[in-house]
Motif scaffolding. Structure first.
Motif, PDB file in Angstrom:
ATOM      1  N   VAL A 175       0.855  -1.171   0.000  1.00  0.00           N
ATOM      2  CA  VAL A 175       0.000   0.000   0.000  1.00  0.00           C
ATOM      3  C   VAL A 175       0.894   1.224   0.000  1.00  0.00           C
ATOM      4  CG1 VAL A 175      -1.722   1.257   1.327  1.00  0.00           C
ATOM      5  CG2 VAL A 175      -1.770  -1.238   1.275  1.00  0.00           C
ATOM      6  N   LYS A 176       0.657   2.133  -0.971  1.00  0.00           N
ATOM      7  CA  LYS A 176       1.557   3.283  -1.111  1.00  0.00           C
ATOM      8  C   LYS A 176       0.825   4.604  -0.936  1.00  0.00           C
ATOM      9  CE  LYS A 176       4.667   1.011  -4.295  1.00  0.00           C
ATOM     10  NZ  LYS A 176       5.099   0.903  -5.679  1.00  0.00           N
ATOM     11  N   PHE A 177       1.561   5.549  -0.372  1.00  0.00           N
ATOM     12  CA  PHE A 177       1.033   6.908  -0.238  1.00  0.00           C
ATOM     13  C   PHE A 177       1.990   7.880  -0.894  1.00  0.00           C
ATOM     14  CE2 PHE A 177      -0.856   4.645   3.288  1.00  0.00           C
ATOM     15  CZ  PHE A 177      -2.182   5.035   3.198  1.00  0.00           C
ATOM     16  N   GLU A 178       1.469   9.048  -1.268  1.00  0.00           N
ATOM     17  CA  GLU A 178       2.335  10.050  -1.881  1.00  0.00           C
ATOM     18  C   GLU A 178       3.103  10.854  -0.845  1.00  0.00           C
ATOM     19  OE1 GLU A 178       0.412  12.393  -4.834  1.00  0.00           O
ATOM     20  OE2 GLU A 178      -0.337  10.599  -5.859  1.00  0.00           O
ATOM     21  N   GLN A 179       2.657  10.764   0.408  1.00  0.00           N
ATOM     22  CA  GLN A 179       3.376  11.475   1.462  1.00  0.00           C
ATOM     23  C   GLN A 179       3.586  10.531   2.633  1.00  0.00           C
ATOM     24  OE1 GLN A 179       0.207  14.413   1.808  1.00  0.00           O
ATOM     25  NE2 GLN A 179      -0.052  13.841   3.954  1.00  0.00           N
ATOM     26  N   PRO A 180       4.541  10.818   3.517  1.00  0.00           N
ATOM     27  CA  PRO A 180       4.776   9.928   4.655  1.00  0.00           C
ATOM     28  C   PRO A 180       3.521   9.816   5.510  1.00  0.00           C
ATOM     29  CG  PRO A 180       6.520  11.571   4.482  1.00  0.00           C
ATOM     30  CD  PRO A 180       5.473  11.966   3.502  1.00  0.00           C
ATOM     31  N   TYR A 181       3.311   8.657   6.092  1.00  0.00           N
ATOM     32  CA  TYR A 181       2.096   8.424   6.860  1.00  0.00           C
ATOM     33  C   TYR A 181       2.448   7.554   8.061  1.00  0.00           C
ATOM     34  CZ  TYR A 181      -3.031   8.226   7.201  1.00  0.00           C
ATOM     35  OH  TYR A 181      -4.333   8.377   7.580  1.00  0.00           O
ATOM     36  N   VAL A 182       3.049   8.222   9.062  1.00  0.00           N
ATOM     37  CA  VAL A 182       3.586   7.518  10.214  1.00  0.00           C
ATOM     38  C   VAL A 182       2.525   6.717  10.978  1.00  0.00           C
ATOM     39  CG1 VAL A 182       4.659   7.882  12.464  1.00  0.00           C
ATOM     40  CG2 VAL A 182       5.461   9.147  10.488  1.00  0.00           C
ATOM     41  N   TYR A 183       1.318   7.292  11.066  1.00  0.00           N
ATOM     42  CA  TYR A 183       0.318   6.678  11.936  1.00  0.00           C
ATOM     43  C   TYR A 183      -0.624   5.726  11.213  1.00  0.00           C
ATOM     44  CZ  TYR A 183       1.787  10.174  15.332  1.00  0.00           C
ATOM     45  OH  TYR A 183       2.498  10.932  16.199  1.00  0.00           O
ATOM     46  N   PHE A 184      -0.277   5.360   9.991  1.00  0.00           N
ATOM     47  CA  PHE A 184      -1.206   4.555   9.206  1.00  0.00           C
ATOM     48  C   PHE A 184      -1.573   3.235   9.888  1.00  0.00           C
ATOM     49  CE2 PHE A 184      -2.008   1.710   5.410  1.00  0.00           C
ATOM     50  CZ  PHE A 184      -3.290   2.166   5.206  1.00  0.00           C
ATOM     51  N   LEU A 185      -0.596   2.601  10.512  1.00  0.00           N
ATOM     52  CA  LEU A 185      -0.883   1.302  11.130  1.00  0.00           C
ATOM     53  C   LEU A 185      -1.868   1.434  12.299  1.00  0.00           C
ATOM     54  CD1 LEU A 185       2.658  -0.336  11.021  1.00  0.00           C
ATOM     55  CD2 LEU A 185       0.746  -0.692   9.459  1.00  0.00           C
ATOM     56  N   GLU A 186      -1.708   2.508  13.077  1.00  0.00           N
ATOM     57  CA  GLU A 186      -2.649   2.748  14.178  1.00  0.00           C
ATOM     58  C   GLU A 186      -4.056   2.986  13.633  1.00  0.00           C
ATOM     59  OE1 GLU A 186       0.386   3.997  14.332  1.00  0.00           O
ATOM     60  OE2 GLU A 186       1.135   3.750  16.388  1.00  0.00           O
ATOM     61  N   ILE A 187      -4.099   3.739  12.547  1.00  0.00           N
ATOM     62  CA  ILE A 187      -5.402   4.034  11.952  1.00  0.00           C
ATOM     63  C   ILE A 187      -6.044   2.752  11.437  1.00  0.00           C
ATOM     64  CG2 ILE A 187      -6.458   5.141   9.931  1.00  0.00           C
ATOM     65  CD1 ILE A 187      -4.570   7.548  10.646  1.00  0.00           C
ATOM     66  N   LEU A 188      -5.210   1.883  10.847  1.00  0.00           N
ATOM     67  CA  LEU A 188      -5.729   0.608  10.358  1.00  0.00           C
ATOM     68  C   LEU A 188      -6.287  -0.244  11.482  1.00  0.00           C
ATOM     69  CD1 LEU A 188      -3.201  -0.704   7.706  1.00  0.00           C
ATOM     70  CD2 LEU A 188      -5.544   0.067   7.356  1.00  0.00           C
ATOM     71  N   ALA A 189      -5.638  -0.151  12.645  1.00  0.00           N
ATOM     72  CA  ALA A 189      -6.094  -0.971  13.765  1.00  0.00           C
ATOM     73  C   ALA A 189      -7.433  -0.481  14.297  1.00  0.00           C
ATOM     74  CB  ALA A 189      -5.055  -0.959  14.880  1.00  0.00           C
ATOM     75  N   GLN A 190      -7.701   0.811  14.082  1.00  0.00           N
ATOM     76  CA  GLN A 190      -8.950   1.357  14.584  1.00  0.00           C
ATOM     77  C   GLN A 190     -10.066   1.275  13.549  1.00  0.00           C
ATOM     78  OE1 GLN A 190     -11.759   4.533  15.953  1.00  0.00           O
ATOM     79  NE2 GLN A 190     -10.332   5.147  14.411  1.00  0.00           N
ATOM     80  N   ASP A 191      -9.733   1.602  12.336  1.00  0.00           N
ATOM     81  CA  ASP A 191     -10.745   1.832  11.320  1.00  0.00           C
ATOM     82  C   ASP A 191     -10.687   0.748  10.253  1.00  0.00           C
ATOM     83  OD1 ASP A 191     -12.779   3.288  10.288  1.00  0.00           O
ATOM     84  OD2 ASP A 191     -11.673   5.178  10.304  1.00  0.00           O
ATOM     85  N   SER A 192     -11.804   0.504   9.604  1.00  0.00           N
ATOM     86  CA  SER A 192     -11.784  -0.438   8.493  1.00  0.00           C
ATOM     87  C   SER A 192     -11.451   0.332   7.216  1.00  0.00           C
ATOM     88  CB  SER A 192     -13.132  -1.115   8.343  1.00  0.00           C
ATOM     89  OG  SER A 192     -14.021  -0.249   7.685  1.00  0.00           O
ATOM     90  N   THR A 193     -11.299  -0.393   6.122  1.00  0.00           N
ATOM     91  CA  THR A 193     -10.963   0.287   4.873  1.00  0.00           C
ATOM     92  C   THR A 193     -12.170   0.467   3.977  1.00  0.00           C
ATOM     93  OG1 THR A 193     -10.381  -1.838   3.956  1.00  0.00           O
ATOM     94  CG2 THR A 193      -8.581  -0.512   4.832  1.00  0.00           C
TER      95      THR A 193
END
Lengths: 629, 328
Positions: A175-193
Motif C-alpha cells: 500500500v503506497k502513499f504520496e506522502q509519509p504516513y507515520v500513523y497509518f498502522l494505528e489508523i488501520l487498527a482502529q478503522d476499516s478500509t
C-alpha cells in the motif's frame, strides 16, 4: 535499508507445524467425521496466528449478552472485528499492535510504503482461500469504484491523495502513499478500509462471493434482477451501509474471516453469532479458536430491563451499557446471581464544551477569553462531582490523554483543575464581568445576566448539571441545565445552535489514530473545523491569530512527518496546545467501567482501558475467552 | 343492515388516506431526519462520516425529494403491492418486522382485555348494588390506586417482587433459552410464567377505570322504574340485576371495544419498554425516535386501520345489542 518489523508470531509453532496436530471444537470434529467439513489442519493456515490465551480453555457454551437494536451493531462487532493489525494489551496493560491475519508486514524508511503478507492458507468462512485477488477486488472494484466509494475517507487519502495498491504475488501486496504516513498502522487498527462502517476487515473483500453483485463483473440486467430479488431500488443499495449483501450483520451468507459469524441477520429479538470453522487463529497449545460456540444477544430498550437481565444472571459477560451509576445495584446482587463486577477504566472524560462559534457575539467573546475559560474551569469542585455523580469511581481531571496512553502527561492532566472559586471570581471581575444584578449574578458587558445554557441528551447525568449549577452560582454565573432529545442535541450542534454542551469526550488513548476531536470536530469549534476540512468552502473561518490554527498546524506536521519521533513530537505539541487553551472543560474522567462477568466465564483481563480506538472489549481478544462447563 | 356496513366501510377509505398523510407529515416534523440520527450515532461510535457522504446517503434514502413524492412512493407501494417499504434502521422490510411481533401483541392484549372485563364487570356491579358498603369503599380505594399508579411503575414494582422475593425470571416474555426457539409445550409454559406481570399491569390499569364506569352506569339504571317493576314481579335480585341493568350498563363497554384494538397494538408502549416485551410498542417508539419514517408511518397506518375497523365493529355490536339504535 528496508526496516522489516517481523511480527512476533509464536515462533516456536511455526517450524513444527507439520508435526503438530491442531485441536478443534467437538461440534466441528463431528462435522469432520460426517464428511461435511475438511479436517482442521486443512482449514487452518499453515502457520496460524497464535493468540496467547490467558489460560488454555475448554470448548463449548453459549455466551449470553444483550444489545440495543440495529443501531448497536458495534456491540456485537467489537467482539470479533479483524483488521490486518489489532491493538492488544500487553501483560502490563500497555497497548501494542499485533498482526492478525497477516504473516508479516514491513514499512519503508519514510513511511510511504506498507507491505503486508497474508497468512499462507488463510480461508474465508465458506472454505475459499483468501488471496491478493480479494485485495485487488477491494481496491479496483470497491475502493476505486465511484458508484460504491464516491468520496475517500480522509484517513485513506492523506492530503487528498488516495492510497494505491500494488499486488506482488498471491499473498503479498504493498500500500503506497504520496506522502509519509507515520500513523497509518494505528489508523488501520482502529478503522476499516470500507467506509463508512467499522465492521469490515482491512483491504480484503470476498471477491468470489461479491463479484456477481458488482457492476465491473455483472451486467446491468443481472444487477437489476438482483436488486429486485433483494427488494432494493438500485444495485448500490446492496452495498455499504444500506447493503443486505455486503454487511456481515445482515447477510449470513457473506464470507467472513472473523471468529464468529452472524446467523439469521438482525430482525428478531435475538441476534446470534456462531463459530466460523475456518477461523485462522489458535491458542498457545494449538487449539483452534474461538473456544465459545455461540454468542446470543437479546434485544432490550430500557436500562432497567437490561439491569434486570444482569441481576437475574442472564448475562455471561458484558461491558457495554453496564453503567457506573448502577454499580451498587450490580454489587448487591452479584453473589446471589453468580457473577462478579470487574473493572476497566473508561478513556472518556465528562466535559463541558463551550461553543467557540456561538452566534451570541458577547458570549463568543467571553469563550474566546482564556481568563474566562480558566475561571469556568477552576470554579468547578470536581471532587464533589466525582463523589456524588460517579459514586467516587472516577477521578477529577482535565480533558487530556488518559493514564496508560503513550501521550499521557501528568502536568496536562492537572491543567486548571484545582478548585478555587475565589481565584475564579477574581478572574471574572478582571475580565469586565464585575457588575452584578440583584440576585448576585454577574452582568455581561451588554447588561444581560451572564447565563449559560448547558445541554445534555443523557438524563442520567442531569444531576451532574445541577451540581455544576451550584458551583457556578458561587461565582455569579447562572447555569441553565437542559436535558433534550438526542436528535435535537445533534441537530443543535450541526446547526451551530448551542451555547454549552455536556459530553463524554472520548478517544483519549492513542490520539493519532483519531485526532479529530481535538481539532474541534463535532464539539468546541465545530464550525472552524468544517472550514478547515472543506478548505474554506463552508463553516466559519477562525481569526488569523486564533490558537486553533496552531492545533491544526501541529497535526499537519505530525501527519507528514518522516519519522515516528518527529510525528510524536508534533502530536504532543497538538495535544498540549489543545489542553492548555482549556477550550474543553474536563470534569471527571477515567471513570471505572464496570464489567459483568459470570463466575464461570474465563480469560477476561482486568483493569484495561476501554476506548473506541482500541475497540472497546475487543482489546481483550474475545476469541480466547471461554466458559467453564 | 348490509347497506349500513358497506356505507361505513366506504367512509373508512378517505379517513385512512387522510390519517396516513397527516401521520407521514408529523413524523417528519422534528428537526433532522433519519440520516442526521444515523450519522450522529455512527460518529459517536467512532465511524467517520464526511458531509459529502452524508449528502450521498440522504440522496440514496430519497430524503431530498419533496415530502409528497416520498409519501407517494410509500403509499403507492402499500396500495399496489401490499409492500410497506423498508425500515432504514433495521434494513429489513417493514412487514418482516411488524407481523412477527403482532401475534404476541394480540395475544397479550386480548388476554388483558378479557382479564380487565373479568375484574371490572363483577366488581362494578357489586359496588353499585352494595353502594357505600365496606367492600364498595375498598374497591373504590383500589380503583383509584390502580388508576393513579402509572403502569410502568407498577411494572417495575412487580418485576422487583418477582425477582427479589419469588425468585422467578422476570422481564421479556421468554427466558433466554427459549427466545428465538420454535414453539413447544415447554416454551408455552415459559411464556405463561412471564406473561402474568404484563397482564396484571395492563389489566389493573384498565380495570380501575372501568370499575368506576360500570358502577356509575349501574347506579343510573338501578333507580329506574323498570328495575322496580322487575322486583315487583317477584324476580330474584340476581335475575333482575344481571338480566336487565347490567346489559344496559354494558353499552359503553361495547362502544369502546373498537378503541381497545389500537390500544392493544400500541400495547402501552412505556410498560412494554420497561418490561422488555417483544411486542410492537417498543418498535414503534424506536422508529419514531430514529425518524425511521416508513416503519413509523406503517405502524401509524395500521393503527389507524385498527381504529377504523374497531369502531366499525363496535358500531355493529352496539346495533346488535341495543334495539334502540337505527341504521340510518
Amino acid at each position: 535499508m528496508k526496516k522489516t518489523l517481523l511480527a512476533a508470531l509464536a515462533l516456536g509453532l511455526m517450524a513444527t507445524t507439520s508435526a503438530y496436530a491442531f485441536q478443534e471444537a467437538p461440534m466441528l470434529a463431528e462435522l469432520v467425521e460426517k464428511g461435511e467439513l475438511p479436517p482442521v489442519d486443512e482449514r487452518l493456515p499453515d502457520n496460524p496466528t497464535v493468540v496467547e490465551a490467558i489460560e488454555v480453555g475448554e470448548y463449548g457454551g453459549t455466551w449470553q449478552r444483550a444489545f440495543k437494536g440495529p443501531g448497536d451493531r458495534w456491540g456485537p462487532t467489537k467482539l470479533m472485528e479483524e483488521r490486518v493489525l489489532k491493538f492488544a494489551a500487553g501483560p502490563d496493560g500497555e497497548v501494542k499492535l499485533v498482526p492478525s491475519y497477516i504473516e508479516s508486514y514491513s514499512v519503508n524508511d519514510d513511511f510511504t510504503e506498507f507491505t503486508f503478507t497474508l497468512l499462507e492458507g488463510l480461508k474465508w468462512s465458506d472454505g475459499e482461500p483468501v488471496t491478493t485477488e480479494d485485495v485487488s477486488f477491494w481496491y479496483n472494484d470497491i475502493f476505486l469504484n465511484e458508484a460504491l466509494t464516491p468520496t475517500f475517507e480522509t484517513t485513506l487519502a492523506p492530503g487528498g491523495n488516495p492510497l494505491t495498491v500494488e499486488v506482488k504475488d498471491e499473498r503479498t501486496f504493498t500500500v503506497k502513499f504520496e506522502q509519509p504516513y507515520v500513523y497509518f498502522l494505528e489508523i488501520l487498527a482502529q478503522d476499516s478500509t470500507v467506509g463508512p462502517s467499522l465492521d469490515r476487515p482491512s483491504f480484503i473483500q470476498p471477491a468470489h462471493y461479491l463479484k456477481k453483485y458488482n457492476d465491473h463483473y455483472a451486467s446491468e440486467e443481472e444487477l437489476a434482477a438482483l436488486s429486485k430479488e433483494h427488494g432494493v431500488e438500485k444495485w448500490t443499495d446492496l452495498w455499504g451501509s444500506k447493503g443486505p449483501i455486503a454487511a456481515w450483520w445482515q447477510n449470513e451468507e457473506l464470507p467472513v474471516i472473523t471468529a464468529w459469524k452472524i446467523q439469521g441477520g438482525v430482525t428478531g429479538n435475538t441476534v446470534t453469532m456462531v463459530r466460523n470453522p475456518y477461523y485462522f487463529a489458535v491458542d498457545q497449545e494449538g487449539n483452534q479458536l474461538p473456544y465459545i460456540d455461540k454468542i446470543e444477544h437479546r434485544l432490550f430498550e430500557a436500562q432497567d430491563a437490561f439491569n434486570l437481565m444482569i441481576v437475574q444472571g442472564q448475562i455471561d459477560m458484558q461491558m457495554r451499557y453496564v453503567t457506573s451509576n448502577d454499580f451498587t445495584f450490580y454489587m448487591e446482587n452479584a453473589e446471589k446471581s453468580g457473577y462478579t463486577v470487574s473493572n476497566w477504566k473508561s478513556a472518556n472524560v465528562w466535559s463541558l464544551v463551550p461553543n467557540l462559534n456561538v452566534t451570541d457575539d458577547v458570549l463568543r467573546g467571553l469563550f474566546e477569553n482564556a481568563d474566562v475559560r480558566k475561571a469556568l474551569s477552576i470554579a468547578v469542585d470536581r471532587e464533589l462531582l466525582n463523589e456524588l455523580a460517579f459514586s467516587g469511581l472516577g477521578e477529577p481531571r482535565s480533558t487530556s490523554p488518559v493514564s496508560g496512553s503513550p501521550y499521557y502527561s501528568e502536568e496536562l492532566e492537572a491543567h486548571w483543575t484545582d478548585y478555587d472559586p475565589e481565584a475564579a471570581n477574581a478572574l471574572l471581575d478582571s475580565a469586565g464581568l464585575g457588575e452584578r444584578d440583584g440576585d448576585g449574578y454577574r452582568l455581561r458587558p451588554d447588561g444581560k445576566r451572564l447565563q449559560l445554557v448547558v445541554e445534555t441528551d443523557q438524563d442520567a447525568y442531569a444531576n451532574l448539571l445541577e451540581l455544576l449549577a451550584d458551583n457556578y452560582r458561587d461565582v455569579g454565573i447562572e447555569l441553565l441545565p437542559r436535558v433534550i432529545d438526542r436528535t435535537q442535541w445533534d441537530d443543535n450542534r450541526e446547526n451551530n445552535n448551542f451555547e454549552v454542551q455536556l459530553i463524554p469526550f472520548d478517544r483519549l488513548t492513542v490520539i493519532p489514530a483519531d485526532p479529530r476531536r481535538m481539532m474541534g470536530e463535532n464539539n468546541f469549534a465545530a464550525q472552524y473545523y468544517i472550514w478547515h476540512e472543506t478548505g474554506g468552502k463552508s463553516g466559519m473561518e477562525p481569526p488569523a491569530d486564533h490558537p486553533i490554527r496552531k492545533v491544526w498546524a501541529s497535526w499537519g506536521k505530525a501527519s507528514v512527518a518522516k519519522t515516528r519521533e518527529e510525528a510524536d513530537a508534533a502530536t504532543n505539541e497538538m495535544i498540549a496546545e489543545f489542553v492548555k487553551n482549556g477550550w474543553v472543560i474536563g470534569l471527571v474522567g477515567e471513570v471505572a467501567t464496570p464489567v459483568i462477568v459470570k463466575n464461570n466465564f474465563r480469560n477476561l483481563p482486568e483493569g484495561l482501558v476501554e476506548d473506541n480506538i482500541t475497540r472497546g472489549v475487543g482489546l481483550a481478544r474475545p476469541q480466547q475467552m471461554w466458559i467453564k462447563q | 343492515m348490509l347497506n349500513f356496513v358497506v356505507r361505513r366501510m366506504l367512509w373508512a377509505i378517505p379517513t385512512l388516506v387522510a390519517v396516513s398523510f397527516i401521520s407521514f407529515i408529523i413524523i417528519q416534523l422534528p428537526p433532522g431526519d433519519y440520516v442526521t440520527a444515523m450519522v450522529a450515532e455512527m460518529r459517536n461510535q467512532g465511524e467517520y462520516v464526511t458531509a459529502a457522504q452524508e449528502a450521498i446517503m440522504r440522496e440514496e434514502f430519497g430524503l431530498n425529494d419533496p415530502m409528497l413524492v416520498q409519501y407517494w412512493r410509500w403509499i403507492s407501494k402499500i396500495i399496489l403491492h401490499g409492500d410497506f417499504g423498508h425500515s432504514f434502521h433495521w434494513k429489513a422490510p417493514v412487514s418482516d418486522l411488524i407481523w412477527g411481533r403482532l401475534g404476541l401483541t394480540l395475544t397479550l392484549s386480548m388476554l388483558s382485555l378479557v382479564f380487565t372485563w373479568i375484574i371490572a364487570i363483577p366488581v362494578g356491579v357489586y359496588s353499585a348494588t352494595r353502594q357505600y358498603s365496606m367492600f364498595d369503599y375498598l374497591f373504590t380505594v383500589f380503583g383509584f390506586l390502580g388508576k393513579g399508579i402509572p403502569d410502568f411503575l407498577l411494572a417495575l414494582v412487580l418485576m422487583w417482587i418477582g425477582f427479589a422475593w419469588m425468585h422467578i425470571d422476570v422481564g421479556g416474555l421468554f427466558s433466554p433459552q427459549f427466545e428465538g426457539r420454535p414453539w413447544s409445550l415447554a416454551k408455552v409454559w415459559n411464556l405463561m410464567t412471564h406473561i402474568w406481570i404484563p397482564l396484571v399491569v395492563l389489566a389493573t390499569g384498565g380495570a380501575a377505570g372501568l370499575i368506576r364506569v360500570m358502577r356509575a352506569n349501574m347506579l343510573d339504571e338501578l333507580g329506574k322504574p323498570y328495575v322496580e317493576t322487575a322486583y315487583a314481579q317477584g324476580l330474584s335480585e340476581r335475575q333482575v340485576v344481571w338480566g336487565y341493568p347490567v346489559r344496559v350498563a354494558l353499552n359503553p363497554f361495547i362502544s369502546t371495544v373498537g378503541w381497545a384494538l389500537p390500544a392493544l397494538f400500541s400495547g402501552d408502549i412505556v410498560t412494554a419498554v420497561v418490561l422488555n416485551l417483544p411486542t410492537t410498542g417498543p418498535l414503534l417508539l424506536q422508529a419514531l425516535k430514529m425518524q425511521d419514517m416508513y416503519l413509523a408511518g406503517s405502524f401509524i397506518l395500521i393503527l389507524s386501520v385498527f381504529t377504523v375497523v374497531g369502531t366499525l365493529l363496535s358500531d355493529l355490536l352496539l346495533a346488535w345489542s341495543d334495539p334502540r339504535i337505527r341504521y340510518s
